[in-house]
Design a protein around this motif. Sequence first.
Motif, PDB file in Angstrom:
ATOM      1  N   ARG A  73       0.846  -1.206   0.000  1.00  0.00           N
ATOM      2  CA  ARG A  73       0.000   0.000   0.000  1.00  0.00           C
ATOM      3  C   ARG A  73       0.873   1.244   0.000  1.00  0.00           C
ATOM      4  O   ARG A  73       0.596   2.209  -0.692  1.00  0.00           O
ATOM      5  N   ASN A  74       1.938   1.204   0.821  1.00  0.00           N
ATOM      6  CA  ASN A  74       2.849   2.355   0.875  1.00  0.00           C
ATOM      7  C   ASN A  74       3.453   2.643  -0.490  1.00  0.00           C
ATOM      8  O   ASN A  74       3.759   3.779  -0.811  1.00  0.00           O
ATOM      9  N   LYS A  75       3.624   1.570  -1.281  1.00  0.00           N
ATOM     10  CA  LYS A  75       4.200   1.744  -2.621  1.00  0.00           C
ATOM     11  C   LYS A  75       3.118   1.983  -3.662  1.00  0.00           C
ATOM     12  O   LYS A  75       3.391   1.889  -4.864  1.00  0.00           O
ATOM     13  N   LYS A  76       1.896   2.213  -3.189  1.00  0.00           N
ATOM     14  CA  LYS A  76       0.732   2.429  -4.079  1.00  0.00           C
ATOM     15  C   LYS A  76       0.468   1.218  -4.987  1.00  0.00           C
ATOM     16  O   LYS A  76       0.040   1.356  -6.127  1.00  0.00           O
ATOM     17  N   ILE A  77       0.764   0.033  -4.479  1.00  0.00           N
ATOM     18  CA  ILE A  77       0.432  -1.191  -5.222  1.00  0.00           C
ATOM     19  C   ILE A  77      -0.840  -1.767  -4.596  1.00  0.00           C
ATOM     20  O   ILE A  77      -0.833  -2.150  -3.424  1.00  0.00           O
ATOM     21  N   ALA A  78      -1.917  -1.785  -5.393  1.00  0.00           N
ATOM     22  CA  ALA A  78      -3.196  -2.309  -4.876  1.00  0.00           C
ATOM     23  C   ALA A  78      -3.019  -3.792  -4.558  1.00  0.00           C
ATOM     24  O   ALA A  78      -2.344  -4.509  -5.303  1.00  0.00           O
ATOM     25  N   ASN A  79      -3.587  -4.235  -3.441  1.00  0.00           N
ATOM     26  CA  ASN A  79      -3.422  -5.658  -3.126  1.00  0.00           C
ATOM     27  C   ASN A  79      -4.594  -6.242  -2.368  1.00  0.00           C
ATOM     28  O   ASN A  79      -5.310  -5.532  -1.657  1.00  0.00           O
ATOM     29  N   LEU A  80      -4.770  -7.540  -2.560  1.00  0.00           N
ATOM     30  CA  LEU A  80      -5.749  -8.322  -1.798  1.00  0.00           C
ATOM     31  C   LEU A  80      -4.981  -9.412  -1.071  1.00  0.00           C
ATOM     32  O   LEU A  80      -3.939  -9.861  -1.533  1.00  0.00           O
ATOM     33  N   ILE A  81      -5.517  -9.828   0.077  1.00  0.00           N
ATOM     34  CA  ILE A  81      -4.919 -10.950   0.807  1.00  0.00           C
ATOM     35  C   ILE A  81      -5.810 -12.170   0.596  1.00  0.00           C
ATOM     36  O   ILE A  81      -7.009 -12.105   0.864  1.00  0.00           O
ATOM     37  N   ALA A  82      -5.223 -13.254   0.091  1.00  0.00           N
ATOM     38  CA  ALA A  82      -5.983 -14.506  -0.058  1.00  0.00           C
ATOM     39  C   ALA A  82      -5.685 -15.363   1.162  1.00  0.00           C
ATOM     40  O   ALA A  82      -4.578 -15.882   1.309  1.00  0.00           O
ATOM     41  N   MET A  83      -6.663 -15.454   2.055  1.00  0.00           N
ATOM     42  CA  MET A  83      -6.437 -16.162   3.319  1.00  0.00           C
ATOM     43  C   MET A  83      -7.674 -16.982   3.685  1.00  0.00           C
ATOM     44  O   MET A  83      -8.770 -16.444   3.773  1.00  0.00           O
ATOM     45  N   ASP A  84      -7.499 -18.276   3.892  1.00  0.00           N
ATOM     46  CA  ASP A  84      -8.642 -19.137   4.201  1.00  0.00           C
ATOM     47  C   ASP A  84      -8.935 -19.234   5.687  1.00  0.00           C
ATOM     48  O   ASP A  84     -10.039 -19.594   6.074  1.00  0.00           O
ATOM     49  N   GLU A  85      -7.964 -18.948   6.535  1.00  0.00           N
ATOM     50  CA  GLU A  85      -8.221 -19.092   7.977  1.00  0.00           C
ATOM     51  C   GLU A  85      -8.964 -17.845   8.476  1.00  0.00           C
ATOM     52  O   GLU A  85      -8.812 -16.746   7.931  1.00  0.00           O
ATOM     53  N   ARG A  86      -9.785 -18.035   9.496  1.00  0.00           N
ATOM     54  CA  ARG A  86     -10.717 -16.955   9.838  1.00  0.00           C
ATOM     55  C   ARG A  86     -10.210 -15.979  10.887  1.00  0.00           C
ATOM     56  O   ARG A  86     -10.652 -14.835  10.928  1.00  0.00           O
ATOM     57  N   THR A  87      -9.296 -16.402  11.775  1.00  0.00           N
ATOM     58  CA  THR A  87      -8.936 -15.542  12.908  1.00  0.00           C
ATOM     59  C   THR A  87      -8.321 -14.209  12.459  1.00  0.00           C
ATOM     60  O   THR A  87      -8.746 -13.148  12.916  1.00  0.00           O
TER      61      THR A  87
END
Lengths: 185, 224
Positions: free
Chosen positions: B124-138
Amino acid sequence: MQEHEHVVNVLEEAKQAAERGDIIRLKQLSDQTIHSTAIYQDSDNILVAIIVYSLSKLLERRQNYSPKDFEKYFKYYLDTIDYSRNCINQNNCPLFRDRIKEMLSYRGLSSDLKKSVGEVFEKAKINKASKIYEHGISMGSTAKLLGISLWDLTSYVGQGTINDMKEGETLNIRARVKKALDFFE
Amino acid sequence: MEKAIIFDSGTLITLSMNDLLEMLRELKKKFGGKFIITKEVENEIVTKPMKIKRFKLGAMRLKKLIEDKTLEFPDALGISQNEISKIASSILKDANAMFIAQKRPVHIIDLGEASIMALSKLLRNKKIANLIAMDERTTRMLCEKPQNLERLLSKKLHMKVIQQKQGNRDFYRGDFIRSTELIFVAYKKGILPKNKDLLDAMLYAAKFKGAAISSDEIKIMERL
């Protein structure tokens, strides 16, 4: 060890339940230590949960083993519980851990029972890990705590109802799907 | 604009166990950005399982994704492991001090999960849009709805668990998807056959291999 009085009581009751052949009670007792395990993440508390749960599984499978072999190991297992209670009462956890290790590599077992004991302990670890994850501790933390692979934990957790808990729904599914689709545009 | 999806171990394990890594390769081709993993994740999906016979094949398949650059490391986007480690330890410290039970902090997440949030912040700091792919819920709950995590902990531990502080602002800025959303995108993009039954089977297969999604959510997803 945390809450050692409670743990000693659990072990005492576990021995009585095992003598009665009360498998359900053993499983309940094993879960009783999970709350404190999730808070304190103390490896000795976890070990107690594992040995109590493993005992229930061994009793469940007793028909699969030669009666003579099983009775011998069962007696040793119950002696180990007594010994563990004493160690914990004296605050001597290293001795308790050593005895559990010894119990796992107990000499004189038939190869079938030996293999089964190892398998039951590994499965007990995964079962307890899934309970800790259910309590709200992350998969990474849980797997590390129990010394198991995330591969084991991931597939085990999916088989239960943990993922259907309402608390797990943290964003509207339509919004999440839209976010994913938009990101691929 | 540059973009990336950061993958957690669980999502890749789910996809590997369901034989959906080819789908991931095809998704990458259509994506126009990078699929990134941290060193901690590589350790969980390749290094460790390589030593366990029953997971070795899955690990080898995932290793191939790294070799063919479907999955890349943060340095592909100019981010060093040092930068990630520094921010990850601060996130880890904050996250694990957030909830208090019996007057002591509850250790919620581990370094692997913290490293993913750290990487998301650096991107984000580098202005790169990103999503996190994470299956665990916590971790997802911690970021998206910490009050739900507080409620879950209290309910399961049978005691009052208090969210002591608001937590690191970085927690609340990550956007999460799961293996199930990736399957859905692949379905909509024509990577998977247009067969509703097959979609249903795949979504449930992901759920039963660990993706933290409810049956209700799957039902809604299938109607979209």
